[in-house]
Design a protein around this motif. Sequence first.
Motif, PDB file in Angstrom:
ATOM      1  N   ASP A   1      13.545 -10.021  -1.743  1.00 52.59           N
ATOM      2  CA  ASP A   1      14.217  -8.751  -2.059  1.00 52.59           C
ATOM      3  C   ASP A   1      14.028  -7.729  -0.938  1.00 52.59           C
ATOM      4  OD1 ASP A   1      14.959  -9.868  -4.450  1.00 52.59           O
ATOM      5  OD2 ASP A   1      13.321  -8.955  -5.602  1.00 52.59           O
ATOM      6  N   VAL A   2      12.841  -7.743  -0.324  1.00 49.46           N
ATOM      7  CA  VAL A   2      12.559  -6.824   0.789  1.00 49.46           C
ATOM      8  C   VAL A   2      13.411  -7.190   1.997  1.00 49.46           C
ATOM      9  CG1 VAL A   2      10.778  -6.039   2.391  1.00 49.46           C
ATOM     10  CG2 VAL A   2      10.219  -6.353  -0.036  1.00 49.46           C
ATOM     11  N   ILE A   3      13.494  -8.488   2.287  1.00 50.47           N
ATOM     12  CA  ILE A   3      14.303  -8.948   3.422  1.00 50.47           C
ATOM     13  C   ILE A   3      15.771  -8.605   3.206  1.00 50.47           C
ATOM     14  CG2 ILE A   3      15.112 -11.010   4.672  1.00 50.47           C
ATOM     15  CD1 ILE A   3      12.362 -12.256   4.155  1.00 50.47           C
ATOM     16  N   TYR A   4      16.234  -8.765   1.979  1.00 47.49           N
ATOM     17  CA  TYR A   4      17.638  -8.473   1.666  1.00 47.49           C
ATOM     18  C   TYR A   4      17.961  -7.005   1.959  1.00 47.49           C
ATOM     19  CZ  TYR A   4      21.937  -7.839  -0.995  1.00 47.49           C
ATOM     20  OH  TYR A   4      23.227  -7.521  -1.365  1.00 47.49           O
ATOM     21  N   LYS A   5      17.011  -6.115   1.664  1.00 41.97           N
ATOM     22  CA  LYS A   5      17.272  -4.685   1.859  1.00 41.97           C
ATOM     23  C   LYS A   5      16.952  -4.209   3.278  1.00 41.97           C
ATOM     24  CE  LYS A   5      16.200  -0.079   0.050  1.00 41.97           C
ATOM     25  NZ  LYS A   5      15.440   0.702  -0.958  1.00 41.97           N
TER      26      LYS A   5
ATOM     27  N   PHE B   1      -1.551  -6.340   9.559  1.00 44.80           N
ATOM     28  CA  PHE B   1      -1.861  -7.565  10.288  1.00 44.80           C
ATOM     29  C   PHE B   1      -2.556  -8.532   9.329  1.00 44.80           C
ATOM     30  CE2 PHE B   1      -2.274  -4.643  14.189  1.00 44.80           C
ATOM     31  CZ  PHE B   1      -0.910  -4.703  14.407  1.00 44.80           C
ATOM     32  N   TYR B   2      -3.273  -7.956   8.379  1.00 45.61           N
ATOM     33  CA  TYR B   2      -3.823  -8.682   7.235  1.00 45.61           C
ATOM     34  C   TYR B   2      -3.385  -7.918   5.986  1.00 45.61           C
ATOM     35  CZ  TYR B   2      -6.921 -10.697  10.774  1.00 45.61           C
ATOM     36  OH  TYR B   2      -7.422 -11.328  11.885  1.00 45.61           O
ATOM     37  N   GLU B   3      -3.469  -8.591   4.844  1.00 42.19           N
ATOM     38  CA  GLU B   3      -3.141  -7.931   3.573  1.00 42.19           C
ATOM     39  C   GLU B   3      -4.344  -7.978   2.641  1.00 42.19           C
ATOM     40  OE1 GLU B   3       1.696  -8.516   3.021  1.00 42.19           O
ATOM     41  OE2 GLU B   3       0.341  -9.874   1.978  1.00 42.19           O
ATOM     42  N   PRO B   4      -4.449  -7.001   1.742  1.00 40.69           N
ATOM     43  CA  PRO B   4      -5.580  -6.996   0.806  1.00 40.69           C
ATOM     44  C   PRO B   4      -5.600  -8.251  -0.058  1.00 40.69           C
ATOM     45  CG  PRO B   4      -4.381  -4.906   0.741  1.00 40.69           C
ATOM     46  CD  PRO B   4      -3.552  -5.850   1.538  1.00 40.69           C
ATOM     47  N   SER B   5      -6.801  -8.748  -0.341  1.00 39.77           N
ATOM     48  CA  SER B   5      -6.932  -9.863  -1.286  1.00 39.77           C
ATOM     49  C   SER B   5      -6.543  -9.392  -2.679  1.00 39.77           C
ATOM     50  CB  SER B   5      -8.378 -10.381  -1.292  1.00 39.77           C
ATOM     51  OG  SER B   5      -8.788 -10.711   0.021  1.00 39.77           O
ATOM     52  N   SER B   6      -6.849  -8.126  -2.941  1.00 41.30           N
ATOM     53  CA  SER B   6      -6.394  -7.472  -4.172  1.00 41.30           C
ATOM     54  C   SER B   6      -6.374  -5.969  -3.923  1.00 41.30           C
ATOM     55  CB  SER B   6      -7.322  -7.811  -5.356  1.00 41.30           C
ATOM     56  OG  SER B   6      -8.626  -7.311  -5.126  1.00 41.30           O
ATOM     57  N   GLY B   7      -5.735  -5.240  -4.814  1.00 43.29           N
ATOM     58  CA  GLY B   7      -5.570  -3.809  -4.620  1.00 43.29           C
ATOM     59  C   GLY B   7      -4.283  -3.500  -3.869  1.00 43.29           C
ATOM     60  N   GLU B   8      -4.091  -2.223  -3.554  1.00 42.37           N
ATOM     61  CA  GLU B   8      -2.846  -1.789  -2.918  1.00 42.37           C
ATOM     62  C   GLU B   8      -3.126  -0.839  -1.760  1.00 42.37           C
ATOM     63  OE1 GLU B   8       0.472  -1.465  -6.432  1.00 42.37           O
ATOM     64  OE2 GLU B   8      -1.103   0.069  -6.417  1.00 42.37           O
ATOM     65  N   ILE B   9      -2.218  -0.855  -0.803  1.00 45.63           N
ATOM     66  CA  ILE B   9      -2.205   0.160   0.248  1.00 45.63           C
ATOM     67  C   ILE B   9      -0.860   0.868   0.143  1.00 45.63           C
ATOM     68  CG2 ILE B   9      -2.240   0.595   2.735  1.00 45.63           C
ATOM     69  CD1 ILE B   9      -4.033  -1.840   3.039  1.00 45.63           C
ATOM     70  N   LEU B  10      -0.913   2.142  -0.181  1.00 43.19           N
ATOM     71  CA  LEU B  10       0.306   2.915  -0.429  1.00 43.19           C
ATOM     72  C   LEU B  10       0.643   3.772   0.783  1.00 43.19           C
ATOM     73  CD1 LEU B  10      -0.542   4.200  -4.038  1.00 43.19           C
ATOM     74  CD2 LEU B  10       0.528   2.043  -3.393  1.00 43.19           C
ATOM     75  N   ILE B  11       1.899   3.751   1.177  1.00 42.90           N
ATOM     76  CA  ILE B  11       2.395   4.650   2.219  1.00 42.90           C
ATOM     77  C   ILE B  11       3.478   5.511   1.585  1.00 42.90           C
ATOM     78  CG2 ILE B  11       3.613   4.802   4.422  1.00 42.90           C
ATOM     79  CD1 ILE B  11       2.244   2.265   5.295  1.00 42.90           C
ATOM     80  N   ASP B  12       3.222   6.791   1.582  1.00 41.64           N
ATOM     81  CA  ASP B  12       4.129   7.742   0.912  1.00 41.64           C
ATOM     82  C   ASP B  12       4.319   7.365  -0.554  1.00 41.64           C
ATOM     83  OD1 ASP B  12       4.375   9.037   3.328  1.00 41.64           O
ATOM     84  OD2 ASP B  12       6.197   7.969   3.901  1.00 41.64           O
ATOM     85  N   GLY B  13       3.219   6.903  -1.178  1.00 39.00           N
ATOM     86  CA  GLY B  13       3.208   6.623  -2.609  1.00 39.00           C
ATOM     87  C   GLY B  13       3.747   5.266  -3.013  1.00 39.00           C
ATOM     88  N   LEU B  14       4.156   4.428  -2.064  1.00 43.64           N
ATOM     89  CA  LEU B  14       4.734   3.127  -2.393  1.00 43.64           C
ATOM     90  C   LEU B  14       3.945   2.018  -1.703  1.00 43.64           C
ATOM     91  CD1 LEU B  14       7.247   1.872  -3.881  1.00 43.64           C
ATOM     92  CD2 LEU B  14       8.370   1.851  -1.644  1.00 43.64           C
ATOM     93  N   ASP B  15       3.657   0.943  -2.456  1.00 42.41           N
ATOM     94  CA  ASP B  15       2.959  -0.216  -1.892  1.00 42.41           C
ATOM     95  C   ASP B  15       3.711  -0.710  -0.656  1.00 42.41           C
ATOM     96  OD1 ASP B  15       1.901  -2.763  -1.292  1.00 42.41           O
ATOM     97  OD2 ASP B  15       1.396  -3.140  -3.390  1.00 42.41           O
ATOM     98  N   TYR B  16       2.989  -0.799   0.469  1.00 36.29           N
ATOM     99  CA  TYR B  16       3.707  -1.122   1.713  1.00 36.29           C
ATOM    100  C   TYR B  16       4.293  -2.531   1.728  1.00 36.29           C
ATOM    101  CZ  TYR B  16      -0.624  -3.269   3.783  1.00 36.29           C
ATOM    102  OH  TYR B  16      -1.726  -4.034   4.072  1.00 36.29           O
ATOM    103  N   ARG B  17       3.913  -3.374   0.757  1.00 34.45           N
ATOM    104  CA  ARG B  17       4.518  -4.714   0.668  1.00 34.45           C
ATOM    105  C   ARG B  17       5.931  -4.669   0.089  1.00 34.45           C
ATOM    106  NH1 ARG B  17      -1.086  -7.268  -1.543  1.00 34.45           N
ATOM    107  NH2 ARG B  17      -1.044  -5.280  -2.595  1.00 34.45           N
ATOM    108  N   LYS B  18       6.321  -3.498  -0.425  1.00 35.00           N
ATOM    109  CA  LYS B  18       7.683  -3.354  -0.946  1.00 35.00           C
ATOM    110  C   LYS B  18       8.662  -2.907   0.138  1.00 35.00           C
ATOM    111  CE  LYS B  18       6.235  -2.535  -5.708  1.00 35.00           C
ATOM    112  NZ  LYS B  18       6.244  -1.597  -6.875  1.00 35.00           N
ATOM    113  N   ARG B  19       8.141  -2.774   1.344  1.00 32.35           N
ATOM    114  CA  ARG B  19       8.980  -2.528   2.507  1.00 32.35           C
ATOM    115  C   ARG B  19       8.646  -3.579   3.554  1.00 32.35           C
ATOM    116  NH1 ARG B  19       7.933   3.953   2.341  1.00 32.35           N
ATOM    117  NH2 ARG B  19       9.598   4.515   0.894  1.00 32.35           N
ATOM    118  N   SER B  20       9.457  -3.652   4.594  1.00 35.04           N
ATOM    119  CA  SER B  20       9.325  -4.784   5.510  1.00 35.04           C
ATOM    120  C   SER B  20       8.205  -4.579   6.533  1.00 35.04           C
ATOM    121  CB  SER B  20      10.641  -5.030   6.250  1.00 35.04           C
ATOM    122  OG  SER B  20      10.877  -4.017   7.212  1.00 35.04           O
ATOM    123  N   LEU B  21       7.703  -5.708   7.017  1.00 30.96           N
ATOM    124  CA  LEU B  21       6.708  -5.696   8.083  1.00 30.96           C
ATOM    125  C   LEU B  21       7.217  -4.938   9.300  1.00 30.96           C
ATOM    126  CD1 LEU B  21       5.331  -9.361   8.090  1.00 30.96           C
ATOM    127  CD2 LEU B  21       3.909  -7.321   8.145  1.00 30.96           C
TER     128      LEU B  21
END
Length: 611
Positions: free
Chosen positions: A341-345, A413-433
């Motif tokens: 879904d991220v790639i599509y957008k 460059f790495y991702e959390p094993s668990s938990g979230e990293i939010l950028i401007d209030g949104l989990d950065y995995r919901k946007r592209s690398l």
Amino acid sequence: MVNKNKAKKNKRKDKIDIGIWKKLFKYLSEFKNGLMFLAFLMVGVAGIDVVMPLLTRYAIDNFIVKKTTDGLIVFALAYFCIVVFQALNVRLFIINAGKIETHLAYHIRKLGFKRLQQLSFSYYDTSSLGWLMARMTSDVTRLSEIISWGLIDMVWAISMMVGFLGVMLYNNVKLTLICMSVVPILFLIGIFFQKKILKSYRKVRKLNSTLTADFSEEVSGAKTTKILVREEENLKEFKIDASHMRNSSVTAATFSALFLPIVISMGSIGAGFVLWLGGNSVIANSLSYGTFVMFIAYTVQFFDPVSRLAATIAELQNAQASAERIIALIETEPDIWDHKDVIYKYGDLFNAKRENWEEIRGDIEFKDVCFKYKNGEKVFQNFNLKVKKGETIALVGETGSGKSTLVNLLCRFYEPSSGEILIDGLDYRKRSLLWLQSNIGYVLQSPHLFSGTIRDNIIYGKLDATQGEIENAAKLVNAHNFISKLENGYETQVGEGGGNLSTGEKQLISFARAIVADPALFVLDEATSSIDTETERMIQNAIERVLSGRTSFVVAHRLSTIVSADKILVIRHGEITESGNHKELIRKKGYYYNLYTNQLLEEKEKLSKEI
């Protein structure tokens, strides 16, 4: 039990794994028509090779034995046309096989290189440069050769053998069986020799990877070698590896050299049987002289495709390990990958949909972040941190405390094993690398420049940067003055790894490269720890200008460079043990206070010695 499993594994390696080659050809589907055309040409070449002894028989029985020249001109013209057609066939084959070999190597390397661009940092943590270089060079070369030449040789060999046997059986079954009586023995000899050759070549390939790694390490570590006076020891170690490779290569070459004479000898024995039995048949008038000569020709020629087939099968076995390694590289999935879904957008790493990219404001939050490396080393456990837009966060702590891991998580460059990293209030995995990393300026402790000019290196992260933007970036980091003094200015060649410039100059250029794209986020990972005091002051002034209004993380070794940071975090064992600005932490008189005062005393002592 372990030895049995190892033996079974080695036994599987000695066989041709059709599944591996099917996988490989799946990636080479665009060459299917070209390979089929090559196979068609080789069937034609084999067919004419089968026809030539028949023409010889016809000439002997109709012209020599009958002592007449009637029809000789027509026969000669037909023979000449067949020879010309064969020459054109061979020429077409060589040209097309060469083209396919070149395009195959290019295509496989392109696939491998593309995958290397997609793979995460964790892959490079466990893969050596020598291993990767060997995969992309010698392994690819071997595969392209065996596919474009070896497999087509196999088609030719099988076609020749089938054609020879068909004609021979049609003319005289008994003589054919006598001739083929040596084939089973030759087959067993071939299996023995090819196993020995294969074993030796496998060892050669393994040692080749080791030598490639040795070369790479010695070249990149040449200065360290000189400083530690390790030349003699390094040469001894290299000689040991090189001698092992030489011995294995000699062993393989010896077995290869012995195999061909044995094949020729077996062919001669077969020809001897034909001479003995066929000669008696000619004397008894039960076999024509032309057919007898044809059988001798077939017998002598038959063992050429047999030996070629055995060699090709051995090459396939030999190249199978290369195919496995190449496929393993191409099919390695990155640990970090955008969702469909991220790639599509937003697009992927190679096809960005920048029109859908949101602008980064700069609010960042680490929310219950846990992280551990693949080897099981735990770094963070329920780590929490909030950073406001435009804040400069300095990270302080002893080696291995998690400072660089924290910024590597921020950069994804790495991702959390668990938990979230939010950028401007949104989990950065919901946007592209690519969206994230295109908005980050990252300056490393050891700056790396690529071969080319200073200009090439500054625009590396923004290829469409104008000369004005390039110069503005250089001026902002105080690099423009020293660049202007160079004979060729921005067109000066930096050399491999930036070897023509000082460490401080390379660092200034890396700063300019980081900011020319105007990133919203900035990461400085001990960017001033390996440079002189004067350059440090220049960079410190540049940092204050560059980081103004941008959210930034500064991993600091020299604490004097972070006294103006909005917030300083002391990280120990993956936890924040102290937090505040410079004045607040000094008043607390904790870990930061002790570290800062010790560094201050060391610098004063060093300065007094210099005076």
